[in-house]
Design an enzyme around this catalytic site. Structure first.
Site, PDB file in Angstrom:
ATOM      1  N   SER A  15      -5.682   7.785 -25.654  1.00 26.60           N
ATOM      2  CA  SER A  15      -4.724   8.729 -25.080  1.00 26.60           C
ATOM      3  C   SER A  15      -5.380   9.668 -24.081  1.00 26.60           C
ATOM      4  O   SER A  15      -5.935   9.228 -23.086  1.00 26.60           O
ATOM      5  CB  SER A  15      -4.046   9.497 -26.203  1.00 26.60           C
ATOM      6  OG  SER A  15      -3.061  10.342 -25.688  1.00 26.60           O
ATOM      7  N   ASP A  74       3.911  10.451  -5.466  1.00 30.10           N
ATOM      8  CA  ASP A  74       4.129  11.114  -4.174  1.00 30.10           C
ATOM      9  C   ASP A  74       4.770  10.158  -3.165  1.00 30.10           C
ATOM     10  O   ASP A  74       4.900  10.488  -1.997  1.00 30.10           O
ATOM     11  CB  ASP A  74       2.854  11.768  -3.614  1.00 30.10           C
ATOM     12  CG  ASP A  74       1.755  10.775  -3.283  1.00 30.10           C
ATOM     13  OD1 ASP A  74       1.928   9.570  -3.528  1.00 30.10           O
ATOM     14  OD2 ASP A  74       0.709  11.213  -2.765  1.00 30.10           O
ATOM     15  N   GLU A 103       6.608   8.427   5.952  1.00 22.23           N
ATOM     16  CA  GLU A 103       5.929   7.182   6.282  1.00 22.23           C
ATOM     17  C   GLU A 103       6.804   6.063   5.718  1.00 22.23           C
ATOM     18  O   GLU A 103       7.504   6.261   4.715  1.00 22.23           O
ATOM     19  CB  GLU A 103       4.551   7.118   5.619  1.00 22.23           C
ATOM     20  CG  GLU A 103       3.536   8.068   6.236  1.00 22.23           C
ATOM     21  CD  GLU A 103       2.117   7.806   5.714  1.00 22.23           C
ATOM     22  OE1 GLU A 103       1.223   7.634   6.539  1.00 22.23           O
ATOM     23  OE2 GLU A 103       1.926   7.778   4.485  1.00 22.23           O
ATOM     24  N   ARG A 125      -5.589  -0.996  13.354  1.00 22.44           N
ATOM     25  CA  ARG A 125      -6.299   0.279  13.116  1.00 22.44           C
ATOM     26  C   ARG A 125      -7.257   0.086  11.947  1.00 22.44           C
ATOM     27  O   ARG A 125      -6.972  -0.709  11.026  1.00 22.44           O
ATOM     28  CB  ARG A 125      -5.323   1.418  12.817  1.00 22.44           C
ATOM     29  CG  ARG A 125      -4.326   1.111  11.730  1.00 22.44           C
ATOM     30  CD  ARG A 125      -3.429   2.297  11.430  1.00 22.44           C
ATOM     31  NE  ARG A 125      -4.111   3.291  10.606  1.00 22.44           N
ATOM     32  CZ  ARG A 125      -4.238   3.209   9.291  1.00 22.44           C
ATOM     33  NH1 ARG A 125      -3.747   2.175   8.602  1.00 22.44           N
ATOM     34  NH2 ARG A 125      -4.859   4.145   8.628  1.00 22.44           N
ATOM     35  N   PRO A 126      -8.392   0.807  11.972  1.00 23.91           N
ATOM     36  CA  PRO A 126      -9.272   0.709  10.805  1.00 23.91           C
ATOM     37  C   PRO A 126      -8.613   1.457   9.650  1.00 23.91           C
ATOM     38  O   PRO A 126      -8.102   2.564   9.840  1.00 23.91           O
ATOM     39  CB  PRO A 126     -10.553   1.423  11.262  1.00 23.91           C
ATOM     40  CG  PRO A 126     -10.150   2.286  12.421  1.00 23.91           C
ATOM     41  CD  PRO A 126      -8.905   1.731  13.012  1.00 23.91           C
ATOM     42  N   SER A 127      -8.598   0.846   8.469  1.00 28.60           N
ATOM     43  CA  SER A 127      -8.005   1.508   7.311  1.00 28.60           C
ATOM     44  C   SER A 127      -8.803   2.769   6.983  1.00 28.60           C
ATOM     45  O   SER A 127     -10.021   2.809   7.168  1.00 28.60           O
ATOM     46  CB  SER A 127      -8.047   0.554   6.113  1.00 28.60           C
ATOM     47  OG  SER A 127      -7.955   1.293   4.913  1.00 28.60           O
ATOM     48  N   GLY A 128      -8.120   3.783   6.486  1.00 29.03           N
ATOM     49  CA  GLY A 128      -8.807   4.990   6.042  1.00 29.03           C
ATOM     50  C   GLY A 128      -9.084   4.974   4.556  1.00 29.03           C
ATOM     51  O   GLY A 128      -9.633   5.927   4.004  1.00 29.03           O
ATOM     52  N   THR A 129      -8.686   3.891   3.881  1.00 31.78           N
ATOM     53  CA  THR A 129      -8.876   3.840   2.425  1.00 31.78           C
ATOM     54  C   THR A 129      -9.615   2.590   1.946  1.00 31.78           C
ATOM     55  O   THR A 129     -10.065   2.534   0.814  1.00 31.78           O
ATOM     56  CB  THR A 129      -7.514   3.867   1.696  1.00 31.78           C
ATOM     57  OG1 THR A 129      -6.779   2.710   2.088  1.00 31.78           O
ATOM     58  CG2 THR A 129      -6.718   5.118   2.030  1.00 31.78           C
ATOM     59  N   ARG A 175      -6.515  -3.057   9.564  1.00 28.74           N
ATOM     60  CA  ARG A 175      -5.127  -3.432   9.286  1.00 28.74           C
ATOM     61  C   ARG A 175      -4.442  -3.875  10.572  1.00 28.74           C
ATOM     62  O   ARG A 175      -4.655  -3.294  11.641  1.00 28.74           O
ATOM     63  CB  ARG A 175      -4.358  -2.265   8.693  1.00 28.74           C
ATOM     64  CG  ARG A 175      -4.882  -1.861   7.339  1.00 28.74           C
ATOM     65  CD  ARG A 175      -3.839  -1.082   6.563  1.00 28.74           C
ATOM     66  NE  ARG A 175      -4.462  -0.413   5.422  1.00 28.74           N
ATOM     67  CZ  ARG A 175      -4.810  -1.016   4.287  1.00 28.74           C
ATOM     68  NH1 ARG A 175      -4.594  -2.307   4.127  1.00 28.74           N
ATOM     69  NH2 ARG A 175      -5.364  -0.328   3.320  1.00 28.74           N
TER      70      ARG A 175
HETATM   71  C1  16G Z   1      -3.296   7.288   2.046  1.00 29.78           C
HETATM   72  C2  16G Z   1      -2.386   8.334   2.634  1.00 29.78           C
HETATM   73  C3  16G Z   1      -1.129   7.709   3.162  1.00 29.78           C
HETATM   74  C4  16G Z   1      -1.432   6.594   4.138  1.00 29.78           C
HETATM   75  C5  16G Z   1      -2.416   5.619   3.544  1.00 29.78           C
HETATM   76  C6  16G Z   1      -2.915   4.683   4.622  1.00 29.78           C
HETATM   77  C7  16G Z   1      -2.029  10.597   1.856  1.00 29.78           C
HETATM   78  C8  16G Z   1      -1.656  11.456   0.715  1.00 29.78           C
HETATM   79  N1  16G Z   1      -2.019   9.301   1.614  1.00 29.78           N
HETATM   80  O1  16G Z   1      -2.704   6.696   0.946  1.00 29.78           O
HETATM   81  O2  16G Z   1      -0.371   8.702   3.807  1.00 29.78           O
HETATM   82  O3  16G Z   1      -0.265   5.922   4.472  1.00 29.78           O
HETATM   83  O4  16G Z   1      -3.542   6.317   3.021  1.00 29.78           O
HETATM   84  O5  16G Z   1      -3.904   3.862   4.107  1.00 29.78           O
HETATM   85  O6  16G Z   1      -2.348  11.054   2.944  1.00 29.78           O
HETATM   86  P1  16G Z   1      -4.825   3.002   5.048  1.00 29.78           P
HETATM   87  O7  16G Z   1      -5.551   3.950   5.971  1.00 29.78           O
HETATM   88  O8  16G Z   1      -5.711   2.251   4.136  1.00 29.78           O
HETATM   89  O9  16G Z   1      -3.898   2.101   5.814  1.00 29.78           O
HETATM   90 MG    MG Z   2       0.361   8.169  -4.197  1.00 24.38          MG
END
Ligand code: 16G
Ligand code: MG
Length: 461
Positions: A64, A199, A289, A415-419, A424
């Protein structure tokens, strides 16, 4: 029962000597690294309990709210309740028996509870998302199988779901169907989902022909903008509305907002912070978005004006101003919030008497495709114009322009992904086939011009 086999396998899940644990308020809980033997033994115990009660027994691997390095296990009795107290004692004895005493303790329980070993046994297992849970649930399964119990491993499950499964299975489905598919989507029924941290929100439905319709952030923004614009018109207030999107917004949504609804649309880089910032420039800034992040921001001036009108105006206009005043509070103006966005959406649909199909029919999304391309260094791609144009590597944007020209109603960007460590690719066109093919061709251009690694992108999805 072959006791020697049990002893042999128990040694593979050996108890750390001297470790003493208690079947506490909600089962055993301690550091995950100390729980392997407990899991194996709870698998054994679940089989004995199942044989004794001639029922399905549940085993849940979870700690938990404990810290991530902890884990735990608890057993679920036939009617979905917590394990009977007398068996909690057996659980504690069994978990604490040193390796050489395990057989004796096990036999003690069998005798005391008059367990008929010939009886069949069935155990259902669930686990939480802790990194250690999967391995530990396999130790439970080892315990179950060594005592020749049958089992069903549900994998990830909430604890109440596992209790529910046990109850359903033991009442021949009278209490309910032992299924985790969640809700059943009836045709044309309005559904929505949040992401893991709530969110983001999207709506969807399945039509009478079984086709799935996604109603994304773009359509939510459209519904909200049209509603707010109508209310402002009704009270004759000319506040400055702006809709903020990213390059991922479907081309149809942008066209509808600009050409039909006549609201100005702005495009920012991907990421809530960019949209939020831009939305602050308006009296009413609506930002979403396509992926469902979004909210509406009201400037202090707009908020004061609306509050004042809600006091000053009369009759229907006052009601409308009051409605606007209330909707300001319904939005979470700090950040996009799936729950508050859902409440706003539900309120608008109810007030306007709109079905989800009518909402969906506002405009038809252009077919689109998103792909990922692996490159050695995604930072070689630099973009401008809110990520819609690639500035580097040289030649890439020209290549994309050439490809886009081959299709109707088409658009593509990279675009380069930010995550994630990927580039992408987004493409849209007048048909799915064209969108797929354009996305593939753009992926190849990225692969060739931006240092693709691994296998070349293949057509087909
Ligand atoms: C994050 C962002 C989201 C965006 C996504 C793009 C926040 C809270 N979240 O999840 O807004 O759409 O990254 O991801 O800002 P990417 O850069 O991998 O395409
Ligand atoms: Mg989220």
């Amino acid at each position: 029962m072959d006791l020697d086999v049990i002893t042999k396998y128990s040694a593979l899940h050996a108890k750390p000597g001297g470790l003493i644990l208690q079947y506490g308020t909600a089962g055993f809980r301690t550091k995950a690294e100390h729980l392997d033997h407990v899991m194996f033994r709870m698998g054994l115990l679940a089989v004995l309990r199942s044989k004794q009660t001639k029922s399905t027994i549940g085993v849940m691997v979870t700690a938990s709210h404990n810290p991530e390095e902890d884990n735990g296990v608890k057993l679920v009795d036939p009617l979905g309740e917590m394990l009977a107290p007398s068996w909690e004692e057996h659980a504690t004895c069994l978990a604490n028996a040193e390796e050489q005493d395990m057989q004796r303790v096990l036999i003690g329980i069998i005798e005391k509870e008059a367990v008929n070993l010939q009886q069949d046994a069935f155990v259902v297992i669930g686990r939480d998302t802790r990194p250690s849970s999967e391995k530990l649930s396999h130790s439970v399964i080892d315990g179950v199988t060594i005592l020749r119990g049958q089992f069903h491993d549900y994998g990830l499950l909430t604890t109440p779901q596992l209790h529910y499964m046990v109850y359903c299975r033991n009442t021949s489905g009278q209490y309910g169907k032992a299924t985790i598919e969640g809700m059943e989507m009836k045709s044309n029924e309005r559904c929505c989902s949040f992401d893991g941290d709530a969110d983001r929100i999207v709506y969807y439905y399945r039509d009478a022909d079984g086709h799935f319709h996604l109603i994304d952030g773009d359509k939510i923004a459209t519904l909200i903008s049209s509603f707010l614009k109508e209310l402002l018109l009704e009270i004759g207030e000319n506040l400055n509305i702006g809709v903020v999107q990213t390059a991922y917004a479907n081309g149809s949504s942008t066209r509808y907002l600009e050409e039909v609804m006549k609201v100005p649309v702005y495009c920012t880089k991907t990421g809530v912070k960019h949209l939020h910032h831009k939305a602050q420039e308006f009296d009413i800034g609506i930002y979403f978005e396509a992926n469902g992040h979004g909210t509406v921001l009201f400037s202090k001036v707009a908020e004061m004006k609306i509050k004042q009108l809600a006091k000053e105006l009369e009759d229907n206009k006052r009601k409308v101003a009051k409605m606007l005043e209330n909707i300001i509070d319904l939005f979470n103006q700090a950040a996009g919030d799936a729950i508050s966005d859902m409440l706003v959406t539900e309120a608008i649909l109810a007030l306007k008497g709109l079905t989800i199909q009518q909402w969906d029919a506002l405009y038809t999304d252009l077919p689109n495709r998103q792909l990922k391309v692996k490159v050695a260094d995604r930072q070689v791609i630099n973009t401008t114009d809110a990520e819609r144009q690639a500035v580097t590597p040289p030649g890439l944007q020209e290549a994309i322009n050439g490809l886009v020209k081959k299709y109707r109603l088409s658009r593509a960007f990279v675009r380069p992904s930010g995550t994630e460590d990927v580039v992408r690719v987004y493409a849209e066109a007048d048909s799915q086939e064209s969108a797929d093919s354009l996305a593939h061709e753009v992926s190849l251009a990225v692969f060739q011009l931006a240092g693709g690694v691994g296998e070349r992108p293949q057509p087909g999805f």
